[in-house]
Design a protein around this motif. Structure first.
Motif, mmCIF file in Angstrom:
data_model
loop_
_atom_site.group_PDB
_atom_site.id
_atom_site.type_symbol
_atom_site.label_atom_id
_atom_site.label_comp_id
_atom_site.label_asym_id
_atom_site.label_seq_id
_atom_site.Cartn_x
_atom_site.Cartn_y
_atom_site.Cartn_z
ATOM 1 N N TYR A 131 0.823 -1.209 0.000
ATOM 2 C CA TYR A 131 0.000 0.000 0.000
ATOM 3 C C TYR A 131 0.855 1.256 0.000
ATOM 4 C CZ TYR A 131 -4.065 -2.932 1.014
ATOM 5 O OH TYR A 131 -5.079 -3.871 0.948
ATOM 6 N N MET A 132 1.611 1.428 -1.083
ATOM 7 C CA MET A 132 2.389 2.643 -1.296
ATOM 8 C C MET A 132 2.689 2.726 -2.787
ATOM 9 S SD MET A 132 5.956 1.245 0.287
ATOM 10 C CE MET A 132 5.102 -0.055 1.185
ATOM 11 N N GLN A 133 3.070 3.898 -3.258
ATOM 12 C CA GLN A 133 3.360 4.049 -4.684
ATOM 13 C C GLN A 133 4.740 3.496 -4.996
ATOM 14 O OE1 GLN A 133 3.169 8.082 -6.301
ATOM 15 N NE2 GLN A 133 2.357 7.241 -8.183
ATOM 16 N N ALA A 134 4.784 2.549 -5.921
ATOM 17 C CA ALA A 134 6.057 1.936 -6.292
ATOM 18 C C ALA A 134 6.884 2.895 -7.141
ATOM 19 C CB ALA A 134 5.806 0.649 -7.079
ATOM 20 N N LYS A 135 8.182 2.885 -6.897
ATOM 21 C CA LYS A 135 9.098 3.669 -7.729
ATOM 22 C C LYS A 135 9.203 3.003 -9.104
ATOM 23 C CE LYS A 135 11.849 3.205 -4.289
ATOM 24 N NZ LYS A 135 12.590 3.236 -3.049
ATOM 25 N N VAL A 136 8.843 3.750 -10.145
ATOM 26 C CA VAL A 136 8.870 3.215 -11.508
ATOM 27 C C VAL A 136 10.292 3.198 -12.053
ATOM 28 C CG1 VAL A 136 8.036 3.525 -13.873
ATOM 29 C CG2 VAL A 136 6.506 3.980 -11.932
ATOM 30 N N ASN A 137 11.089 4.212 -11.643
ATOM 31 C CA ASN A 137 12.444 4.373 -12.179
ATOM 32 C C ASN A 137 12.393 4.390 -13.707
ATOM 33 O OD1 ASN A 137 13.518 4.403 -9.528
ATOM 34 N ND2 ASN A 137 13.422 2.171 -9.456
ATOM 35 N N TYR A 138 13.227 3.590 -14.399
ATOM 36 C CA TYR A 138 13.208 3.570 -15.865
ATOM 37 C C TYR A 138 12.583 2.280 -16.401
ATOM 38 C CZ TYR A 138 16.029 7.801 -15.877
ATOM 39 O OH TYR A 138 16.465 9.090 -15.695
ATOM 40 N N THR A 139 11.590 1.779 -15.702
ATOM 41 C CA THR A 139 10.940 0.528 -16.105
ATOM 42 C C THR A 139 10.316 0.621 -17.487
ATOM 43 O OG1 THR A 139 10.520 -0.105 -13.815
ATOM 44 C CG2 THR A 139 9.119 -1.116 -15.493
ATOM 45 N N TYR A 140 9.761 1.775 -17.845
ATOM 46 C CA TYR A 140 9.132 1.899 -19.167
ATOM 47 C C TYR A 140 10.146 1.669 -20.279
ATOM 48 C CZ TYR A 140 5.429 4.261 -16.486
ATOM 49 O OH TYR A 140 4.450 4.582 -15.578
ATOM 50 N N ARG A 141 11.373 2.133 -20.075
ATOM 51 C CA ARG A 141 12.427 1.892 -21.070
ATOM 52 C C ARG A 141 12.768 0.401 -21.136
ATOM 53 N NH1 ARG A 141 16.837 6.827 -20.135
ATOM 54 N NH2 ARG A 141 15.374 8.573 -20.422
ATOM 55 N N ASP A 142 12.771 -0.259 -19.984
ATOM 56 C CA ASP A 142 13.041 -1.697 -19.950
ATOM 57 C C ASP A 142 11.932 -2.470 -20.662
ATOM 58 O OD1 ASP A 142 15.330 -1.219 -18.465
ATOM 59 O OD2 ASP A 142 14.306 -1.486 -16.534
ATOM 60 N N CYS A 185 -7.502 0.666 -7.631
ATOM 61 C CA CYS A 185 -6.626 1.372 -6.691
ATOM 62 C C CYS A 185 -7.421 2.350 -5.829
ATOM 63 C CB CYS A 185 -5.548 2.113 -7.482
ATOM 64 S SG CYS A 185 -4.400 3.065 -6.474
ATOM 65 N N HIS A 186 -7.203 2.274 -4.521
ATOM 66 C CA HIS A 186 -7.830 3.185 -3.562
ATOM 67 C C HIS A 186 -7.110 4.527 -3.528
ATOM 68 C CE1 HIS A 186 -9.931 4.284 0.192
ATOM 69 N NE2 HIS A 186 -8.769 4.768 0.597
ATOM 70 N N GLY A 187 -5.848 4.513 -3.937
ATOM 71 C CA GLY A 187 -4.974 5.673 -3.832
ATOM 72 C C GLY A 187 -3.665 5.239 -3.199
ATOM 73 N N VAL A 188 -2.662 6.097 -3.246
ATOM 74 C CA VAL A 188 -1.349 5.736 -2.682
ATOM 75 C C VAL A 188 -1.011 6.660 -1.512
ATOM 76 C CG1 VAL A 188 -0.430 4.653 -4.746
ATOM 77 C CG2 VAL A 188 -0.206 7.113 -4.484
ATOM 78 N N PRO A 189 -0.704 6.069 -0.331
ATOM 79 C CA PRO A 189 -0.342 6.886 0.825
ATOM 80 C C PRO A 189 1.129 7.265 0.803
ATOM 81 C CG PRO A 189 -0.367 4.589 1.450
ATOM 82 C CD PRO A 189 -0.758 4.641 -0.007
#
Length: 377
Positions: A131-142, A185-189
């Motif tokens: 229940y938190m926002q995950a760090k995307v980092n450069y995943t879209y490029r991967d 998703c309920h939202g990210v705390p």
């Protein structure tokens, strides 16, 4: 250029702007409340405005075709899943086709980040709600690189799936090999709250070896208990109570454009809340998934996994949760909460907001009392 110029509306932290930047002039940095926002290096920026174009591209959405209750037949996978095992069932299909999964796991500090899995052992690290926002980092490029040669499954919040789709569209990348799953998703705390809870847990168990954010093995499906394992076990409801109260969600979550019955993922998964009343014959103490099939790709995945799951076709109108039709409602005391967070010890925050101490909430009690008296008059 600055962050406000990138975002025509409130930033969701999807990081598509950072990934699309050809000069890597954008980084995602935490603000004072612990949420990631884009920060631009003016010296590196060439003012190409790709970040603005990507942020303001509208991702494709699809109307829900069919809605199912789902339970995976593999008892182990069902046990370690947070509901009915929909993620395991879908990801098994991709792994069987030598594909790659991009999903959320814990990093070394037990904060959420995206990772990549090409086998079941790596995939199983992505189990469990965080229940938190995950760090995307450069995943879209991967993801873009992986799509050149393999099938890819991407699982995330709707804004993260939308961010990926906007990134790929502006990079002119084909989505033929891509399957997307968005979660309801309920939202990210704020991660700041999670860090305080981790600190509290460490004081009880020492070095933490394992975290279960929603520990259903101990309490049953849907309970709000978080468990931390070190030299002993420590469990608390404090984090999920603050999360569920809508006190510490990201600002964009209160006006989320993805809380609709039109979905950006090929498949949508959630807990099948209400199954005990609506379809009691399908109830399972380990949990039941809600599976929404939104596209032809989603329908093809469903067909491939039918032998590994139990399914029941249901009416979406009976299972549509609040965050499938509208965003989470801001708590009345958000400003007071953050003021207290900045000026008080965290033990005070716990007593006032997670344990709902009546003495510390005297202002609210007085207001409610006055309103009740006025109504009687």
């Amino acid at each position: 250029m600055n962050e406000k110029e990138i975002c025509a509306s409130s930033c969701s932290g999807c990081a598509a702007c950072m990934s699309i930047c050809p000069k890597s002039a954008i980084t995602m940095q935490e603000n004072e409340k612990g949420f990631l926002y884009p920060v631009i290096d003016d010296k590196a920026c060439i003012d190409c405005k790709l970040c603005m174009k990507t942020c303001n591209t509208k991702p494709d959405k699809s109307e829900i075709k069919n809605t199912y209750l789902l339970k995976i037949k593999d008892h182990v996978q069902h046990m370690i899943s947070q509901s009915g095992g929909a993620f395991s069932a879908v990801s098994d299909i991709i792994l069987n086709e030598q594909g790659i999964i991009f999903g959320v796991k814990y990093d070394d500090e037990y904060e959420a980040e995206f990772g990549m899995a090409s086998n079941i052992f790596e995939r199983d690290l992505m189990h469990g709600l965080k229940y938190m926002q995950a760090k995307v980092n450069y995943t879209y490029r991967d993801v873009e690189n992986a799509l050149k040669t393999r099938k890819v499954l991407f699982v995330g919040t709707p804004c993260q799936v939308g961010g990926l789709k906007k990134y790929l569209k502006n990079r002119n990348v084909s989505e033929n090999n891509l399957v997307t799953v968005d979660i309801v998703c309920h939202g990210v705390p704020s991660v700041l709250i999670w860090r305080q809870i981790l600190k509290e847990a460490k004081s009880n168990v020492g070095d933490i070896k394992q975290v279960i954010c929603r520990d259903e093995l101990s309490t049953g499906w849907g309970d709000s208990l978080s468990s931390f394992y070190g030299r002993s076990k420590y469990s608390t409801k404090h984090f999920i109570r603050i999360f569920g109260s809508n006190l510490a969600l990201r600002e964009s979550c209160y006006k989320c454009e993805y809380t609709t019955l039109e979905r950006c993922g090929d498949i949508t998964i959630a807990d099948a809340w209400g199954v005990e009343k609506l379809d009691s014959d399908f109830l399972d103490s380990r949990g039941v998934s809600l599976l929404l099939i939104n596209t032809q790709k989603g329908a093809e995945i469903l067909q491939k996994m039918k032998d590994s799951v139990e399914l029941k076709l249901v009416d979406i109108n009976n299972y549509a949760q609040k965050n499938m039709t509208e965003p989470s409602t801001p708590h009345r005391n958000i400003d007071e909460f953050w003021s207290d967070y900045e000026t008080k010890d965290f033990s005070y925050i716990i007593r006032k907001y997670a344990e709902n101490n009546l003495l510390l909430n005297y202002k609210y009690i007085i207001k409610r009392g006055i309103k009740a008296i006025c109504k009687r008059k």
